[in-house]
Design a protein around this motif. Structure first.
Motif, mmCIF file in Angstrom:
data_model
loop_
_atom_site.group_PDB
_atom_site.id
_atom_site.type_symbol
_atom_site.label_atom_id
_atom_site.label_comp_id
_atom_site.label_asym_id
_atom_site.label_seq_id
_atom_site.Cartn_x
_atom_site.Cartn_y
_atom_site.Cartn_z
ATOM 1 N N GLN A 89 32.875 45.176 3.733
ATOM 2 C CA GLN A 89 32.160 46.068 2.825
ATOM 3 C C GLN A 89 31.102 46.832 3.625
ATOM 4 O O GLN A 89 30.997 46.665 4.842
ATOM 5 C CB GLN A 89 31.574 45.264 1.666
ATOM 6 C CG GLN A 89 32.689 44.605 0.857
ATOM 7 C CD GLN A 89 32.401 44.488 -0.626
ATOM 8 O OE1 GLN A 89 31.294 44.674 -1.086
ATOM 9 N NE2 GLN A 89 33.443 44.159 -1.383
ATOM 10 N N LEU A 90 30.370 47.702 2.933
ATOM 11 C CA LEU A 90 29.598 48.741 3.621
ATOM 12 C C LEU A 90 28.841 48.302 4.884
ATOM 13 O O LEU A 90 29.089 48.840 5.968
ATOM 14 C CB LEU A 90 28.612 49.411 2.641
ATOM 15 C CG LEU A 90 27.695 50.459 3.298
ATOM 16 C CD1 LEU A 90 28.497 51.639 3.834
ATOM 17 C CD2 LEU A 90 26.644 50.944 2.308
ATOM 18 N N GLU A 232 25.131 52.881 -2.953
ATOM 19 C CA GLU A 232 26.577 52.701 -2.802
ATOM 20 C C GLU A 232 26.972 51.242 -2.986
ATOM 21 O O GLU A 232 28.022 50.946 -3.562
ATOM 22 C CB GLU A 232 26.976 53.203 -1.405
ATOM 23 C CG GLU A 232 28.423 52.981 -1.009
ATOM 24 C CD GLU A 232 28.744 53.554 0.371
ATOM 25 O OE1 GLU A 232 27.794 53.959 1.078
ATOM 26 O OE2 GLU A 232 29.935 53.573 0.733
ATOM 27 N N ASN A 233 26.105 50.340 -2.457
ATOM 28 C CA ASN A 233 26.492 48.938 -2.311
ATOM 29 C C ASN A 233 25.285 48.071 -2.688
ATOM 30 O O ASN A 233 24.151 48.403 -2.345
ATOM 31 C CB ASN A 233 26.899 48.761 -0.839
ATOM 32 C CG ASN A 233 27.068 47.332 -0.405
ATOM 33 O OD1 ASN A 233 26.091 46.609 -0.238
ATOM 34 N ND2 ASN A 233 28.297 46.925 -0.202
ATOM 35 N N ARG A 234 25.531 46.954 -3.358
ATOM 36 C CA ARG A 234 24.430 46.112 -3.860
ATOM 37 C C ARG A 234 23.527 45.602 -2.727
ATOM 38 O O ARG A 234 22.310 45.568 -2.878
ATOM 39 C CB ARG A 234 24.983 44.917 -4.635
ATOM 40 C CG ARG A 234 25.842 45.310 -5.824
ATOM 41 C CD ARG A 234 25.044 45.303 -7.112
ATOM 42 N NE ARG A 234 25.910 45.625 -8.233
ATOM 43 C CZ ARG A 234 25.503 46.295 -9.312
ATOM 44 N NH1 ARG A 234 24.263 46.724 -9.416
ATOM 45 N NH2 ARG A 234 26.329 46.537 -10.292
ATOM 46 N N ASN A 235 24.131 45.188 -1.618
ATOM 47 C CA ASN A 235 23.305 44.674 -0.504
ATOM 48 C C ASN A 235 22.473 45.792 0.120
ATOM 49 O O ASN A 235 21.336 45.569 0.549
ATOM 50 C CB ASN A 235 24.184 44.021 0.563
ATOM 51 C CG ASN A 235 24.845 42.759 0.049
ATOM 52 O OD1 ASN A 235 24.367 42.130 -0.902
ATOM 53 N ND2 ASN A 235 25.961 42.383 0.655
ATOM 54 N N GLY A 298 35.093 48.378 -1.720
ATOM 55 C CA GLY A 298 34.712 47.482 -2.822
ATOM 56 C C GLY A 298 33.311 47.756 -3.322
ATOM 57 O O GLY A 298 32.601 46.846 -3.772
ATOM 58 N N SER A 299 32.895 49.021 -3.268
ATOM 59 C CA SER A 299 31.497 49.353 -3.594
ATOM 60 C C SER A 299 31.224 49.318 -5.096
ATOM 61 O O SER A 299 30.114 48.999 -5.523
ATOM 62 C CB SER A 299 31.159 50.737 -3.046
ATOM 63 O OG SER A 299 31.385 50.785 -1.649
ATOM 64 N N GLY A 300 32.229 49.672 -5.889
ATOM 65 C CA GLY A 300 32.044 49.651 -7.340
ATOM 66 C C GLY A 300 32.706 50.852 -7.996
ATOM 67 O O GLY A 300 33.292 51.703 -7.326
ATOM 68 N N LEU A 301 32.614 50.870 -9.326
ATOM 69 C CA LEU A 301 33.242 51.938 -10.114
ATOM 70 C C LEU A 301 32.176 52.959 -10.499
ATOM 71 O O LEU A 301 31.207 52.624 -11.189
ATOM 72 C CB LEU A 301 33.887 51.357 -11.377
ATOM 73 C CG LEU A 301 34.989 50.308 -11.160
ATOM 74 C CD1 LEU A 301 35.484 49.768 -12.505
ATOM 75 C CD2 LEU A 301 36.152 50.875 -10.352
ATOM 76 N N ALA A 322 35.453 55.966 5.271
ATOM 77 C CA ALA A 322 35.536 54.889 4.285
ATOM 78 C C ALA A 322 36.550 55.303 3.225
ATOM 79 O O ALA A 322 37.254 54.459 2.666
ATOM 80 C CB ALA A 322 34.175 54.608 3.673
ATOM 81 N N GLY A 323 36.622 56.578 2.949
ATOM 82 C CA GLY A 323 37.681 57.091 2.086
ATOM 83 C C GLY A 323 38.990 57.022 2.840
ATOM 84 O O GLY A 323 39.018 57.151 4.068
#
Ligand code: GUN
Ligand code: ZN
Length: 431
Positions: A89-90, A232-235, A298-301, A322-323
């Motif tokens: 992930q990111l 973009e990402n929770r972390n 897996g960043s999210g919707l 990443a795309g």
């Protein structure tokens, strides 16, 4: 002196957002598009226009569909060669794949060769305009800018700024970032079809001093853009909170320094609070929705309906590497699925609007690109309905034009791009 050329095909473009006004859809089944001096000079029904352009060379693309060139609102050209890297992930993905790859752009030859490949890949996919990040190296921006001016593409580009939390070889300083970006602005901003974007990578890799320097530069050159990543990402978000504890939220970090405005493009914006959305709407900033990237990492919707309801401008983007595709058609297909998972079905016309005139409007470029209106720059794509046996079958079986078009946007890719025209010049023809 230039000579006009006329193209005969079906034409589709938008005069506004078709989700607001269904009358904004312009579809001409037997259409004519006339181009002269890199600009569109006429568009309409072939039987009506042909007499007026008697004697003008005619290119017969009947059986194909001409749409405006696609606009990709966020893409990293240095990540082309590391697209589709496994298993992270990111933040780990940046460490493991992105930063090692980006170090290669210190080598100007490598940057130049990468820029050439990148430009051709955009055209192969029907993309004629893009908002592009380089690496921290000024030569990465120089390489892309010189390739793009030669190719005639309309790009918004910039050297990345980052002065911490990255390998030393990829770090500049607040001062060198300011100086080098200013030099690049003077060299490229407004030259031919190029604009400059001041490009802090994202808050975790930029010190407060560097964000302040970026904002100062933008204030001194108000027609430049600001281009970065957001939420973009929770972390990543947790990290921003720990790095800037005095700020209310991630968006407020950028806003505090004066980086949120009409010409700001924020990639992702998946996990924003209502307050952040309200701020972005008030400042008239744009979020670049990057569905293939958001799924891949897996960043999210992306909560499209909520973002739009808040009044925030949204553009569509690939975010390569990443795309997972350069194709804006593939990107539309993944956008549709991301929204389906949230109970919302993106209409085919609204989707194509986002990839054309909507993107142009977000980027304050709708007076020059985005549709086939006479006077605009002649960026257009000739699409093949039947680029695979399955698409040909589906196309034959379609109930009506919208059904046929929807299936095309769900299933097509670069194979459907028969020709790409950039400012009236054919920049790609499928072999
Ligand atoms: N956030 C900071 N840098 C990057 C990047 O290169 N790609 C993506 N997807 N997000 C980022
Ligand atoms: Zn990105």
């Amino acid at each position: 002196m230039t000579l006009p050329v006329a193209y005969r095909a079906s034409l589709l473009d938008y005069t506004g957002d078709p989700s607001v006004d269904r009358g904004a859809v312009r579809h001409v089944d037997d259409g004519l598009l006339v181009v002269d001096g890199g600009k569109i000079v006429a568009r309409g029904a072939a039987p009506e226009l042909l007499p007026a352009f008697d004697g003008v060379p005619l290119v017969d693309y009947r059986g194909h569909l001409i749409v405006p060139g696609f606009i990709d609102a966020h893409i990293h050209y240095p990540q082309t060669a590391m697209i589709a890297a496994y298993g992270a992930q990111l933040l780990e993905w940046l460490e493991n794949y992105t930063f090692p790859t980006e170090q290669r752009f210190e080598d100007e030859q490598y940057a130049r060769a990468s820029a050439e490949f990148f430009m051709q890949e955009l055209f192969r996919n029907g993309t004629t305009s893009a908002v592009v990040l380089g690496t921290v190296h000024r030569q990465s921006a120089d390489a892309l800018a010189s390739v793009a001016t030669r190719a005639g593409a309309r790009l918004i580009l910039g050297k990345v700024l980052m002065d911490r939390h990255a390998p030393a070889a990829l770090c500049d300083t607040a001062e060198s970032a300011y100086d080098e970006s200013r030099e690049l602005i003077e060299r490229w901003h407004g030259r031919d079809r190029l604009s400059y974007a001041i490009t802090p990578r994202f808050a975790p890799t930029c010190s407060a001093e560097q964000l302040a320097a970026a904002a100062r530069l933008h204030a001194e050159h108000p027609t430049t853009y600001v281009h970065t990543h957001l939420s973009e990402n929770r972390n990543e978000i947790e990290w921003v909170h720990s790095l800037f504890p005095e700020r209310a939220n991630y968006t407020d970090v950028y806003d505090h320094f004066g980086l949120v405005g009409r010409r700001s493009v924020f990639a992702h914006g998946i996990h924003l609070s209502d307050g952040e959305l309200e701020l972005l709407a008030r400042r008239e900033a744009t979020i670049a929705f990057c569905p293939t990237s958001n799924l891949f990492l897996g960043s999210g919707l992306f909560p499209y309906e909520r973002v739009r309801a808040a009044g925030v401008s949204v553009a569509l983007a690939t975010d390569v590497g990443a795309g997972t595709s350069f194709s804006m058609l593939r990107t539309l297909s993944e956008a549709y699925k991301v929204l389906q998972l949230q109970g919302f079905s993106l209409s085919v016309h609204h989707g194509l609007y986002l990839a054309t005139l909507g993107g142009a409007a977000s980027l304050v470029l709708d007076s020059v690109i985005g549709n086939l209106e006479p006077g605009k720059e002649a960026d257009f794509v000739v699409l093949d309905w039947d680029s695979t046996p399955l698409l040909a079958l589906r196309s034959r079986e379609a109930r009506d034009f919208d059904d046929r078009l929807f299936a095309l946007t769900m299933m097509a890719d670069d194979r459907a791009v028969a020709h790409t025209y950039v400012a009236g010049r054919c920049a790609h023809s499928r072999k």
